[in-house]
Design an enzyme around this catalytic site. Structure first.
Site, short mmCIF file in Angstrom:
data_model
loop_
_atom_site.label_atom_id
_atom_site.label_comp_id
_atom_site.label_asym_id
_atom_site.label_seq_id
_atom_site.Cartn_x
_atom_site.Cartn_y
_atom_site.Cartn_z
CG ASP A 119 12.44 -25.98 38.43
OD1 ASP A 119 11.88 -24.91 38.15
OD2 ASP A 119 12.24 -26.59 39.49
CG ASP A 137 11.57 -20.50 40.10
OD1 ASP A 137 10.41 -20.43 40.55
OD2 ASP A 137 12.11 -21.58 39.79
#
EC number: 3.4.23.36
Length: 171
Positions: A119, A137
């Protein structure tokens, strides 16, 4: 199922997965070496992180020991989403499901390769930070939005005035 429809579904899923993996490769090899926080705007940073759990890191304490199992589960879910997308009757739903499948595959590949999802997008405002996320995402969120829009389209078209109503009902 038409071959053309299957190719379209696979193309969207491959696009989402490739975009996700390309951005993660850039972050891991070119941009965040050494890891640091890069301020892009007053509300957006690049901040490298690794998610060992599921959404928002949930379950990371017990999933960290089983990354391959979670990757395999995501792979099966992505295959199911691709089949669903190929059978869908609306283009919005097809693209939405394909984006979700591609995002799931991108995150599954991370888990399989490194045991965690990479991330790096950090949204924040007034000291509050949204959990760090990635391109997969974004693809998943966009896909869900398209599916919701596709489900609302029949309601929107029913409530829209028809051309006969606009023309007074006669010629």
């Amino acid at each position: 199922m038409q071959a053309r429809m299957i190719r379209r579904v696979l193309a969207w899923a491959a696009f989402a997965m490739a975009a996700d993996q390309a951005t993660k490769w850039l972050i891991l090899t070119k941009i965040m070496v050494p890891p640091r926080i890069i301020e892009l705007t007053p509300f957006l940073n690049l901040r490298l992180g690794f998610n060992y759990g599921v959404s928002f890191g949930l379950g990371s304490e017990w999933l960290e020991a089983w990354p391959e199992a979670l990757a395999l589960l995501k792979l099966f879910a992505a295959v199911g989403l691709v089949v669903w997308a190929a059978r869908s009757e609306t283009r919005l739903e097809q693209v939405g499901l394909s984006l979700i499948a591609g995002g799931a595959l991108g995150n599954a590949l991370d888990r399989w390769r490194q045991g965690a999802v990479t991330d790096f997008i950090d949204l924040h405002w007034a000291g509050y930070h949204w959990p760090t996320f990635n391109g997969a995402d974004i693809a998943i969120s966009a896909g869900v939005s398209l599916i919701l829009l596709a489900s609302l389209m029949p309601l929107i078209s029913r409530s829209a005035p028809s051309s006969t109503k606009l023309n007074g009902g006669s010629k």
